[in-house]
Write an enzyme that holds these catalytic residues in place. Structure first.
Site, PDB file in Angstrom:
ATOM      1  N   ARG A  41     -10.611   1.334   8.015  1.00 53.95           N
ATOM      2  CA  ARG A  41     -10.251  -0.038   8.352  1.00 53.95           C
ATOM      3  C   ARG A  41     -11.373  -0.775   9.073  1.00 53.95           C
ATOM      4  O   ARG A  41     -11.210  -1.959   9.367  1.00 53.95           O
ATOM      5  CB  ARG A  41      -9.044  -0.014   9.277  1.00 53.95           C
ATOM      6  CG  ARG A  41      -7.699  -0.253   8.577  1.00 53.95           C
ATOM      7  CD  ARG A  41      -6.653  -0.070   9.625  1.00 53.95           C
ATOM      8  NE  ARG A  41      -5.442  -0.774   9.478  1.00 53.95           N
ATOM      9  CZ  ARG A  41      -4.317  -0.258   9.001  1.00 53.95           C
ATOM     10  NH1 ARG A  41      -4.299   0.944   8.490  1.00 53.95           N
ATOM     11  NH2 ARG A  41      -3.219  -0.962   9.009  1.00 53.95           N
ATOM     12  N   ARG A  62      10.966  -6.358   5.505  1.00 50.82           N
ATOM     13  CA  ARG A  62      10.891  -4.930   5.778  1.00 50.82           C
ATOM     14  C   ARG A  62      11.379  -4.611   7.192  1.00 50.82           C
ATOM     15  O   ARG A  62      11.940  -3.552   7.435  1.00 50.82           O
ATOM     16  CB  ARG A  62       9.429  -4.493   5.620  1.00 50.82           C
ATOM     17  CG  ARG A  62       9.178  -3.046   5.814  1.00 50.82           C
ATOM     18  CD  ARG A  62       7.802  -2.665   5.334  1.00 50.82           C
ATOM     19  NE  ARG A  62       6.774  -3.100   6.254  1.00 50.82           N
ATOM     20  CZ  ARG A  62       5.461  -2.961   6.033  1.00 50.82           C
ATOM     21  NH1 ARG A  62       5.048  -2.447   4.906  1.00 50.82           N
ATOM     22  NH2 ARG A  62       4.588  -3.361   6.906  1.00 50.82           N
ATOM     23  N   LYS A  73       0.819  -1.214   0.000  1.00 53.37           N
ATOM     24  CA  LYS A  73       0.000   0.000   0.000  1.00 53.37           C
ATOM     25  C   LYS A  73       0.856   1.269   0.000  1.00 53.37           C
ATOM     26  O   LYS A  73       0.587   2.204  -0.728  1.00 53.37           O
ATOM     27  CB  LYS A  73      -0.918   0.060   1.238  1.00 53.37           C
ATOM     28  CG  LYS A  73      -2.108  -0.864   1.196  1.00 53.37           C
ATOM     29  CD  LYS A  73      -3.168  -0.472   2.219  1.00 53.37           C
ATOM     30  CE  LYS A  73      -2.659  -0.332   3.645  1.00 53.37           C
ATOM     31  NZ  LYS A  73      -2.197  -1.569   4.263  1.00 53.37           N
ATOM     32  N   ARG A 104      -1.437  -8.244  13.163  1.00 49.60           N
ATOM     33  CA  ARG A 104      -1.965  -7.239  12.229  1.00 49.60           C
ATOM     34  C   ARG A 104      -2.710  -7.902  11.078  1.00 49.60           C
ATOM     35  O   ARG A 104      -3.725  -7.402  10.611  1.00 49.60           O
ATOM     36  CB  ARG A 104      -0.834  -6.351  11.712  1.00 49.60           C
ATOM     37  CG  ARG A 104      -0.311  -5.401  12.787  1.00 49.60           C
ATOM     38  CD  ARG A 104       0.988  -4.749  12.386  1.00 49.60           C
ATOM     39  NE  ARG A 104       0.833  -3.819  11.302  1.00 49.60           N
ATOM     40  CZ  ARG A 104       1.700  -3.651  10.321  1.00 49.60           C
ATOM     41  NH1 ARG A 104       2.821  -4.342  10.300  1.00 49.60           N
ATOM     42  NH2 ARG A 104       1.481  -2.774   9.387  1.00 49.60           N
ATOM     43  N   ARG A 111      10.219   0.524  12.067  1.00 51.91           N
ATOM     44  CA  ARG A 111       8.817   0.586  12.483  1.00 51.91           C
ATOM     45  C   ARG A 111       8.678  -0.027  13.865  1.00 51.91           C
ATOM     46  O   ARG A 111       9.412  -0.943  14.214  1.00 51.91           O
ATOM     47  CB  ARG A 111       7.931  -0.201  11.510  1.00 51.91           C
ATOM     48  CG  ARG A 111       7.822   0.426  10.136  1.00 51.91           C
ATOM     49  CD  ARG A 111       6.917  -0.433   9.256  1.00 51.91           C
ATOM     50  NE  ARG A 111       5.586  -0.573   9.824  1.00 51.91           N
ATOM     51  CZ  ARG A 111       4.472  -0.200   9.206  1.00 51.91           C
ATOM     52  NH1 ARG A 111       4.520   0.365   8.044  1.00 51.91           N
ATOM     53  NH2 ARG A 111       3.299  -0.404   9.778  1.00 51.91           N
TER      54      ARG A 111
HETATM   55  P1  AMP Z   1      -0.303   0.856   8.640  1.00 50.76           P
HETATM   56  O1  AMP Z   1       1.017   1.506   8.406  1.00 50.76           O
HETATM   57  O2  AMP Z   1      -1.404   1.385   7.770  1.00 50.76           O
HETATM   58  O3  AMP Z   1      -0.234  -0.647   8.580  1.00 50.76           O
HETATM   59  O4  AMP Z   1      -0.723   1.244  10.146  1.00 50.76           O
HETATM   60  C1  AMP Z   1       0.097   0.923  11.239  1.00 50.76           C
HETATM   61  C2  AMP Z   1      -0.732   0.844  12.509  1.00 50.76           C
HETATM   62  O5  AMP Z   1      -1.368   2.102  12.754  1.00 50.76           O
HETATM   63  C3  AMP Z   1      -1.871  -0.162  12.490  1.00 50.76           C
HETATM   64  O6  AMP Z   1      -1.445  -1.473  12.820  1.00 50.76           O
HETATM   65  C4  AMP Z   1      -2.806   0.421  13.549  1.00 50.76           C
HETATM   66  O7  AMP Z   1      -2.340   0.162  14.856  1.00 50.76           O
HETATM   67  C5  AMP Z   1      -2.676   1.915  13.306  1.00 50.76           C
HETATM   68  N1  AMP Z   1      -3.662   2.380  12.302  1.00 50.76           N
HETATM   69  C6  AMP Z   1      -3.398   2.933  11.088  1.00 50.76           C
HETATM   70  N2  AMP Z   1      -4.513   3.256  10.443  1.00 50.76           N
HETATM   71  C7  AMP Z   1      -5.542   2.901  11.257  1.00 50.76           C
HETATM   72  C8  AMP Z   1      -6.960   2.963  11.139  1.00 50.76           C
HETATM   73  N3  AMP Z   1      -7.564   3.458  10.047  1.00 50.76           N
HETATM   74  N4  AMP Z   1      -7.699   2.487  12.186  1.00 50.76           N
HETATM   75  C9  AMP Z   1      -7.115   1.997  13.297  1.00 50.76           C
HETATM   76  N5  AMP Z   1      -5.798   1.893  13.454  1.00 50.76           N
HETATM   77  C10 AMP Z   1      -5.001   2.342  12.453  1.00 50.76           C
END
Ligand code: AMP
Length: 198
Positions: free
Chosen positions: A89, A128, A13, A145, A134
């Protein structure tokens, strides 16, 4: 163009979002990145979100929605559009987004659903973990996740299929290959009449 990029963690993404953003001149808004920044800066929002992000859990909807509403309100130019990466999400987030857009820019044009194999995704997340800093790329957290995605986010495919917005794209292959598939889908979305069969 108003777009959402949907797909499990590790599906590419971030990479594809950056490409779409550059190619179409629209800002990519990544909620994961916004949380990372808030956490790094030690803001109040960052402190409230940190334990969820670290555990690979979703940050509660109200926190996410406050942050997104502020971002969409403050710095989105409706005429230019945007790409949302990692939001919505959950169902409540998707419904809240629809309401926010109905009151501002108008509805989404498309939801790009990056379809990837789960084993491939776990592999990518592991690789990664060695190259990116991260807080949430440990193996257990990565599995968590993915499980959260399957349970809470994958059902959004149905929501967007019903509204005719879902565009599923094969996420396997090189970033160039995936980007080319996305561009074809976006061209179809913008000019469906050019691609009718026969
Ligand atoms: P990502 O980089 O999009 O995978 O997001 C990393 C982390 O941020 C996720 O595992 C969640 O803990 C939090 N997060 C990001 N976007 C959301 C969302 N729309 N709703 C809830 N948690 C989020």
């Amino acid at each position: 163009m108003r777009l959402v990029l949907l797909g499990p963690p590790g599906s590419g993404k971030g990479t594809q979002g950056a490409r779409i953003s550059a190619r179409h001149g629209i800002p990519a808004i990544s909620t994961g990145q916004l949380f990372d920044r808030q956490i790094a800066a030690g803001t109040d929002l960052g402190r409230r979100a940190e334990r969820y992000v670290r555990a690979g859990e979703l940050v509660p909807d109200e926190i996410v929605l406050d942050m997104v509403a502020e971002r969409l309100d403050g710095s989105v130019d409706c005429a230019v559009g945007f790409l949302l990466d990692g939001f919505p999400r959950t169902y409540p987030q998707a419904e809240a987004l629809d309401r926010m857009l109905a009151a501002s820019c108008g509805p989404l044009d498309a939801v790009i659903d990056l379809d990837v194999d789960i084993d491939e995704v776990l592999d990518r997340i592991r690789r990664r973990a060695h190259t990116e800093d991260r807080v949430d790329d440990g193996d257990d957290t990565a599995r968590r996740r993915l499980k959260v995605f399957a349970e809470e986010t994958a059902p959004l495919r149905r929501y967007y299929r019903r509204s005719g917005l879902l565009r599923t794209v094969d996420g396997a292959g090189t970033p160039d290959e995936v980007a080319a598939r996305i561009e074809r889908v976006l061209a179809d979305t913008a000019h469906p009449e050019l691609h009718l069969p026969g």
